[in-house]
Design a protein around this motif. Structure first.
Motif, short mmCIF file in Angstrom:
data_model
loop_
_atom_site.label_atom_id
_atom_site.label_comp_id
_atom_site.label_asym_id
_atom_site.label_seq_id
_atom_site.Cartn_x
_atom_site.Cartn_y
_atom_site.Cartn_z
N LYS A 94 0.82 -1.21 -0.01
CA LYS A 94 0.10 -0.14 -0.08
C LYS A 94 0.78 1.21 0.11
CE LYS A 94 -3.91 0.08 2.31
NZ LYS A 94 -4.82 -0.07 3.27
N VAL A 95 0.60 2.20 -0.60
CA VAL A 95 1.32 3.52 -0.95
C VAL A 95 0.98 4.30 0.25
CG1 VAL A 95 1.82 5.60 -2.30
CG2 VAL A 95 0.99 3.67 -3.47
N ILE A 96 2.14 4.67 1.00
CA ILE A 96 2.05 5.77 2.14
C ILE A 96 2.52 6.89 2.08
CG2 ILE A 96 2.06 3.52 3.73
CD1 ILE A 96 5.11 4.05 4.37
N GLU A 97 3.43 6.97 0.86
CA GLU A 97 4.05 8.33 0.32
C GLU A 97 4.60 8.41 -0.99
OE1 GLU A 97 7.83 10.95 1.36
OE2 GLU A 97 7.73 8.97 2.54
N VAL A 128 -1.98 8.09 -2.23
CA VAL A 128 -1.79 7.22 -0.93
C VAL A 128 -2.87 6.43 -0.67
CG1 VAL A 128 -1.70 7.65 1.73
CG2 VAL A 128 -0.33 9.34 0.03
N GLY A 129 -2.72 5.37 -0.35
CA GLY A 129 -3.80 4.36 -0.15
C GLY A 129 -3.80 3.29 -1.27
N ASP A 130 -3.47 3.72 -2.37
CA ASP A 130 -3.55 2.69 -3.43
C ASP A 130 -2.74 1.47 -3.31
OD1 ASP A 130 -4.94 4.36 -4.79
OD2 ASP A 130 -3.60 4.96 -6.35
N THR A 131 -3.33 0.37 -3.47
CA THR A 131 -2.07 -0.93 -3.44
C THR A 131 -1.66 -1.21 -4.77
OG1 THR A 131 -3.85 -1.83 -1.80
CG2 THR A 131 -2.35 -3.26 -2.85
N LEU A 132 -0.30 -1.16 -5.06
CA LEU A 132 0.44 -1.59 -5.91
C LEU A 132 1.06 -2.89 -6.23
CD1 LEU A 132 2.17 1.96 -6.33
CD2 LEU A 132 -0.12 1.07 -7.16
N VAL A 163 -2.58 -1.67 -10.55
CA VAL A 163 -3.28 -0.94 -9.29
C VAL A 163 -4.76 -1.64 -8.77
CG1 VAL A 163 -4.30 1.26 -8.55
CG2 VAL A 163 -2.19 1.28 -10.18
N LYS A 164 -4.98 -1.93 -7.65
CA LYS A 164 -5.76 -2.78 -7.30
C LYS A 164 -7.07 -1.91 -7.48
CE LYS A 164 -7.99 -5.19 -3.30
NZ LYS A 164 -7.96 -5.57 -2.06
N ALA A 168 -12.03 -1.48 -12.38
CA ALA A 168 -13.35 -0.70 -12.02
C ALA A 168 -13.64 0.43 -11.84
CB ALA A 168 -13.60 -1.51 -10.45
N LYS A 169 -12.40 1.50 -11.38
CA LYS A 169 -12.46 2.81 -11.36
C LYS A 169 -12.53 3.36 -12.72
CE LYS A 169 -9.92 3.40 -6.83
NZ LYS A 169 -8.45 3.73 -6.43
N SER A 170 -11.66 2.78 -13.51
CA SER A 170 -11.93 3.29 -14.97
C SER A 170 -13.11 3.11 -15.55
CB SER A 170 -10.60 2.63 -15.68
OG SER A 170 -10.85 3.03 -17.00
#
Length: 290
Positions: A94-97, A128-132, A163-164, A168-170
């Protein structure tokens, strides 16, 4: 005539030993000896040469990595030394920065065991919060990014990640966008102070300085102008020729073209910001809800 014959005899006599000595030169044996002498040292030193080339091969591998980094665009920020010890080259976290610079996106990942790993990859909108999820990354130690003015103890250089939930987002975003040529039609917002785009233009005199709420589709975005984001909203009402169908909203919130949003803010009539930014009606300090 007799004198001439005598001289020729003397010359022929003197030339015979010279001709004999020239014919006796062992040209062929000398060539054979030369070949033997040239080959012998090579055979004798073969093992020594192999041992000397071993470190050169290891060193050339490092140089190959550096060359690959340079040709792929990392020359703008190269400063790394040898590759770091290979750890997990397929990180998931998970992206924290995150930050972007020099044509690359940098992200600090928190992986499953709680450790943190820096990765760099081609520019991609990352939050931030994305899962890569990455595969086949290349580790580098003591890497200096000149554009960030920062040295990373260790970093992984990767291709674009998965990207998790990105698909779906797209799909959801595309569903919000109007089909080219299709007329925009968005339902009016509900509640107090709710208006259509056309109503806001028609009542701008009485609404000047008051709170209004409008719902519409974002058809254009201009970001970072005068420290604001400028959103153009349309809901299908108003008249294009009279310029009463496109309402501008200034906000510090983010939205993208195609988003259907509800905005609340203060209406301003005949607002002139200078530099060509003049509007008969505009919503300022807008708050965006999707």
């Amino acid at each position: 005539m007799k004198r001439y014959s005598t001289m020729m005899s003397v010359l022929v006599t003197l030339a015979l030993p010279v001709a004999g000595s020239c014919a006796d030169i062992p040209k062929a044996p000398e060539k054979a000896d030369t070949k033997v002498e040239a080959v012998a040292p090579k055979a004798a030193d073969a093992k020594a040469d192999a041992a000397a080339k071993a470190p050169e091969k290891a060193e050339s591998k490092v140089e190959a990595i550096k060359k690959s980094m340079s040709t792929s665009g990392h020359s703008m920020m190269m400063g790394g030394t040898a590759p770091a010890a290979a750890g997990d080259t397929n990180p998931v976290g998970k992206v924290i920065e995150t930050m972007a610079s020099g044509g690359y996106t940098y992200a600090n990942l928190e992986v499953a065991d709680g450790t943190k790993t820096w990765v760099a990859y081609p520019v991609l909108e990352t939050r931030v919060g994305d899962t890569l999820s990455f595969k086949g990354c290349m580790p580098m130690g003591k890497f200096q990014s000149k554009t960030l003015n920062r040295t990373f103890d260790s970093i992984l250089f990767c291709n674009a990640p998965e990207v998790k939930g990105a698909a779906a987002k797209s799909a959801a975003k595309e569903a919000k966008k109007a089909t080219p040529g299709e007329k925009i039609k968005v339902e009016k917002a509900t509640g107090a102070n709710a208006y259509t785009v056309e109503e806001i233009f028609a009542k701008s005199g009485s609404l000047n300085g008051k709170q209004v709420v409008v719902r519409g589709q974002v058809v254009k975005v201009a970001s970072g102008i005068m420290n604001k984001n400028w959103l153009h909203l349309q809901d299908g009402t108003g008249n294009d020729k009279k310029k009463t169908n496109d309402l501008v909203v200034t906000t510090t919130d983010n939205a993208e073209e195609g988003d259907v949003i509800t905005v609340s803010g203060t209406l301003a009539k005949d607002k002139d910001f200078g530099g060509g930014y003049k509007y008969t009606a505009i919503i300022e300090k807008g708050s965006v809800k999707k």
